[in-house]
Design a protein around this motif. Structure first.
Motif, PDB file in Angstrom:
ATOM      1  N   GLY A 472     -23.746 -51.826  93.766  1.00  0.00           N
ATOM      2  CA  GLY A 472     -24.487 -51.145  94.829  1.00  0.00           C
ATOM      3  C   GLY A 472     -23.959 -49.750  95.103  1.00  0.00           C
ATOM      4  O   GLY A 472     -24.732 -48.806  95.293  1.00  0.00           O
ATOM      5  N   VAL A 473     -22.631 -49.599  95.120  1.00  0.00           N
ATOM      6  CA  VAL A 473     -22.042 -48.274  95.315  1.00  0.00           C
ATOM      7  C   VAL A 473     -22.417 -47.365  94.149  1.00  0.00           C
ATOM      8  O   VAL A 473     -22.742 -46.184  94.335  1.00  0.00           O
ATOM      9  N   GLY A 474     -22.385 -47.925  92.934  1.00  0.00           N
ATOM     10  CA  GLY A 474     -22.781 -47.150  91.758  1.00  0.00           C
ATOM     11  C   GLY A 474     -24.218 -46.679  91.848  1.00  0.00           C
ATOM     12  O   GLY A 474     -24.541 -45.541  91.497  1.00  0.00           O
ATOM     13  N   GLU A 475     -25.101 -47.561  92.344  1.00  0.00           N
ATOM     14  CA  GLU A 475     -26.512 -47.183  92.499  1.00  0.00           C
ATOM     15  C   GLU A 475     -26.667 -46.040  93.503  1.00  0.00           C
ATOM     16  O   GLU A 475     -27.540 -45.176  93.344  1.00  0.00           O
ATOM     17  N   ALA A 476     -25.832 -46.040  94.542  1.00  0.00           N
ATOM     18  CA  ALA A 476     -25.898 -44.973  95.538  1.00  0.00           C
ATOM     19  C   ALA A 476     -25.537 -43.618  94.929  1.00  0.00           C
ATOM     20  O   ALA A 476     -25.927 -42.571  95.455  1.00  0.00           O
ATOM     21  N   PHE A 477     -24.789 -43.648  93.835  1.00  0.00           N
ATOM     22  CA  PHE A 477     -24.448 -42.402  93.149  1.00  0.00           C
ATOM     23  C   PHE A 477     -25.498 -42.028  92.098  1.00  0.00           C
ATOM     24  O   PHE A 477     -26.041 -40.924  92.125  1.00  0.00           O
ATOM     25  N   HIS A 478     -25.780 -42.965  91.165  1.00  0.00           N
ATOM     26  CA  HIS A 478     -26.559 -42.519  90.008  1.00  0.00           C
ATOM     27  C   HIS A 478     -28.067 -42.502  90.230  1.00  0.00           C
ATOM     28  O   HIS A 478     -28.746 -41.611  89.704  1.00  0.00           O
ATOM     29  N   PHE A 479     -28.640 -43.407  91.014  1.00  0.00           N
ATOM     30  CA  PHE A 479     -30.088 -43.357  91.212  1.00  0.00           C
ATOM     31  C   PHE A 479     -30.516 -42.124  92.027  1.00  0.00           C
ATOM     32  O   PHE A 479     -31.398 -41.371  91.596  1.00  0.00           O
ATOM     33  N   PRO A 480     -29.908 -41.851  93.205  1.00  0.00           N
ATOM     34  CA  PRO A 480     -30.258 -40.600  93.906  1.00  0.00           C
ATOM     35  C   PRO A 480     -29.905 -39.363  93.084  1.00  0.00           C
ATOM     36  O   PRO A 480     -30.612 -38.360  93.143  1.00  0.00           O
ATOM     37  N   GLY A 481     -28.810 -39.451  92.315  1.00  0.00           N
ATOM     38  CA  GLY A 481     -28.443 -38.315  91.465  1.00  0.00           C
ATOM     39  C   GLY A 481     -29.509 -38.029  90.423  1.00  0.00           C
ATOM     40  O   GLY A 481     -29.834 -36.871  90.140  1.00  0.00           O
ATOM     41  N   GLN A 482     -30.077 -39.097  89.851  1.00  0.00           N
ATOM     42  CA  GLN A 482     -31.140 -38.907  88.863  1.00  0.00           C
ATOM     43  C   GLN A 482     -32.399 -38.336  89.501  1.00  0.00           C
ATOM     44  O   GLN A 482     -33.037 -37.429  88.949  1.00  0.00           O
ATOM     45  N   ILE A 502     -37.595 -42.092  88.005  1.00  0.00           N
ATOM     46  CA  ILE A 502     -36.529 -43.080  88.117  1.00  0.00           C
ATOM     47  C   ILE A 502     -37.091 -44.485  87.966  1.00  0.00           C
ATOM     48  O   ILE A 502     -36.417 -45.386  87.458  1.00  0.00           O
ATOM     49  N   SER A 503     -38.339 -44.676  88.401  1.00  0.00           N
ATOM     50  CA  SER A 503     -38.954 -45.998  88.258  1.00  0.00           C
ATOM     51  C   SER A 503     -39.175 -46.342  86.792  1.00  0.00           C
ATOM     52  O   SER A 503     -39.098 -47.513  86.395  1.00  0.00           O
TER      53      SER A 503
END
Length: 581
Positions: A472-482, A502-503
């Motif tokens: 979950g923490v990783g998603e907070a970094f890479h999905f918004p970053g993408q 992203i979808s």
């Protein structure tokens, strides 16, 4: 750039553009009155978002369990079907965004998609309520008595899943773009997105906890019926707000211009040399003053420059056609080509997440899910820990981490840096999942439960929470970053579609995870339907290896990538004639 600051306005205009459009242009862009747009529309949009999200997460999160318990589908096969459904519902947003921006508009796409999901939930509720639409319940003690679904039952089930996946995909990003279209000021758009993401995560938590609890402990028919009713309320509220919405008319497909570049370059492939003189290129209908400020086409992917070259007799006088494009159209196409390698790395971040989500439900079904002596947590609900981790991390990063980084580094955390951190945390999460599964298998063997597929291992399912939290923490970094990277670097005409890219990454990850699980099951044999006989820990270690390889590829791509719209310090704008800005 924080995810809550992305101005996803579907008409790709800067804030305040509605107030500056001449009267003659208003009729071709949008219909505005003093009663349309603004915060008056906020309750309609957010209630619609909450209703549709609760309904979608309520059925989607627990789908694997439903297929196993009510349709007698084997564990791994049920997880595979769930992955395909998730992949489809993640792929459809890009289709919805393109249709909304190019042809039908956001209001029509959200309305139609909500109605489609309503029909799908009606069918899904009927499968849970009518015995004739599903096989007889399986006696878990006697596996040979399990009845497989008939072709008719499968047809109804898959029709229902197709409709709800279509409906969920069509509203996921389109409603965000429509909400942003209601505001002129960037500050108002930012505030809207703060509330948008808060509402989104709150609705996901409600769906994954409350609705799933009803499905597991009261009845599937009631649970799906609640999803159906909530979806209907969301659609009704959305339609009630029609008179208050600002309706942005679609302006045609931006992909046509990209296709022109390819066709024009192919038609002019026999051009032996490409001119380095800016005057030889076509810039479109721009003023002489602006034309002087425009640089010639860049030297990257030089072979495409001939698409904008005015070197043929029938190009005079120059006009846009399938033989001649503007320099800007060529550069837009180049920007998509240059960002594609980075985009592809996101697929191999989503793939392990898709496999982990599917296997986590199967792991939780075989573990002790009790919280205290009386509360039993449904297996599908454990995904809420990833959501909570992501939501908390986003809040902490926006309020503390990013400002601290800004002060120490004297520049914001770039999108590529955020994505890279997400890669690392994803790898760590998979490694921790492998260690947890090794411990679970040790418990299985020490208690002689290997050949008992429906036995409960004496190990708390809350051991699954730490790896889920790290993911979950990783998603907070890479999905918004993408999302930030695509919005920032995509051509202006494609920015609304860029936010839905992203979808496509998520969808591709789910599809690839399904193929990878099938390959592992058929070739290596690590994933039998009885996971107690399998070696899932090796699957997670394989994902760690894939993640490390993908991260090395990502670092290579990131090192060679140059930001187009946020240039690095001292970076020069290179053109075909060697000039720089």
């Amino acid at each position: 750039m924080a995810i809550t600051e992305l101005p996803l306005n579907g008409n790709n205009k800067p804030p305040g553009h509605h107030l500056n459009v001449p009267d003659e242009e208003v009729s071709t862009t949008c219909v505005i009155s003093q009663k349309q747009g603004g915060w008056t529309t906020f309750p309609f949009v957010t209630v619609t978002l909450m209703g549709l999200t609760i309904a979608a997460s309520g059925w989607n999160t627990n789908l694997t369990v439903y297929l196993i318990e009510r349709f007698n589908i084997k564990n791994i096969e049920a997880a595979q079907i769930s992955n395909v459904v998730n992949g489809s519902s993640s792929f459809f947003p890009i289709v919805g965004a393109i249709i909304a921006d190019s042809f039908l508009g956001n209001f029509f796409v959200v309305s139609a998609s909500s109605f489609i999901s309503l029909l799908g939930l009606l069918l899904l509720t009927l499968t849970a309520s009518l015995q004739s639409l599903r096989p007889q319940l399986c006696n878990k003690a006697l596996l040979e008595t399990c009845e497989t679904p008939s072709q008719f039952q499968f047809a109804i089930l898959f029709s229902a899943m197709t409709l709800v996946a279509l409906g969920m995909g069509g509203t996921r990003f389109t409603i965000a773009a429509m909400g942003a279209d209601q505001f002129d000021k960037a500050k108002d758009q930012g505030t809207f997105f703060n509330w948008y993401f808060f509402t989104l995560y709150l609705a996901l938590v409600i769906g994954i906890t409350a609705i799933v609890y009803v499905e597991d402990n009261v009845g599937w028919g009631l649970g799906f019926g609640l999803c159906l009713g909530i979806n209907a309320v969301g659609l009704a509220v959305f339609l009630l707000g029609k008179r208050y919405y600002r309706h942005i008319k679609p302006r045609g497909s931006p992909f046509t211009n990209l296709a022109r570049v390819v066709v024009a370059a192919i038609r002019k492939k026999k051009v032996l040399s490409v001119s380095s003189e800016s005057k030889d290129y076509y810039y479109g209908d721009i003023s002489t003053e602006n034309k002087l400020a425009v640089q010639g086409p860049t030297s990257s992917f030089r072979f495409l420059n001939c698409a904008a070259l005015k070197n043929e007799a029938h190009d005079e006088p120059p006009t846009e056609s399938w033989r001649l494009c503007t320099v800007q159209q060529v550069e837009d196409f180049k920007s998509l080509i240059s960002i594609f390698p980075l985009w592809a790395t996101g697929i191999f971040v989503s793939t392990p997440i898709g496999i982990q989500n599917a296997l986590m439900v199967l792991q939780a079904l075989s573990m002790d899910c009790h919280l205290g002596p009386h509360v039993n947590i449904p297996a599908g609900t454990f995904l809420v820990f990833t959501l909570l981790s992501t939501a908390i991390s986003l809040s902490v990063m926006d309020r503390y981490l990013f400002p601290i980084w800004q002060k120490l580094a004297r520049r914001p955390l770039r999108p590529l840096q955020r994505i890279g951190i997400g890669h690392v945390l994803n790898i760590v999460g998979m490694a921790l999942s492998a260690l947890v599964e090794t411990r679970r298998l040790h418990k299985v063997r020490s208690h002689n439960l290997t050949h008992q597929p429906n036995s409960i291992v004496p190990m708390s399912a809350f051991w699954l929470v730490p790896p889920l939290a790290i993911i979950g923490v990783g998603e907070a970094f890479h999905f918004p970053g993408q999302v930030a990277l695509y919005y920032q670097e995509f051509p202006v005409s494609l920015r609304s579609t860029a936010t839905a890219m992203i979808s496509v990454v998520i969808a591709s990850g789910y599809y690839l995870s399904t193929a990878l699980v099938d390959l592992i099951q058929r070739v290596i044999g690590w994933l039998p339907n009885n996971i107690n006989e399998g070696i899932i820990d090796k699957v997670f270690w394989l994902l760690v290896v894939i993640g490390c390889t993908n991260f090395a590829y990502y670092i290579t791509c990131a090192m060679f990538y140059k930001y187009k719209n946020v240039p690095n310090p001292g970076q020069k704008f290179e053109t075909v004639n060697g000039s720089s800005s």
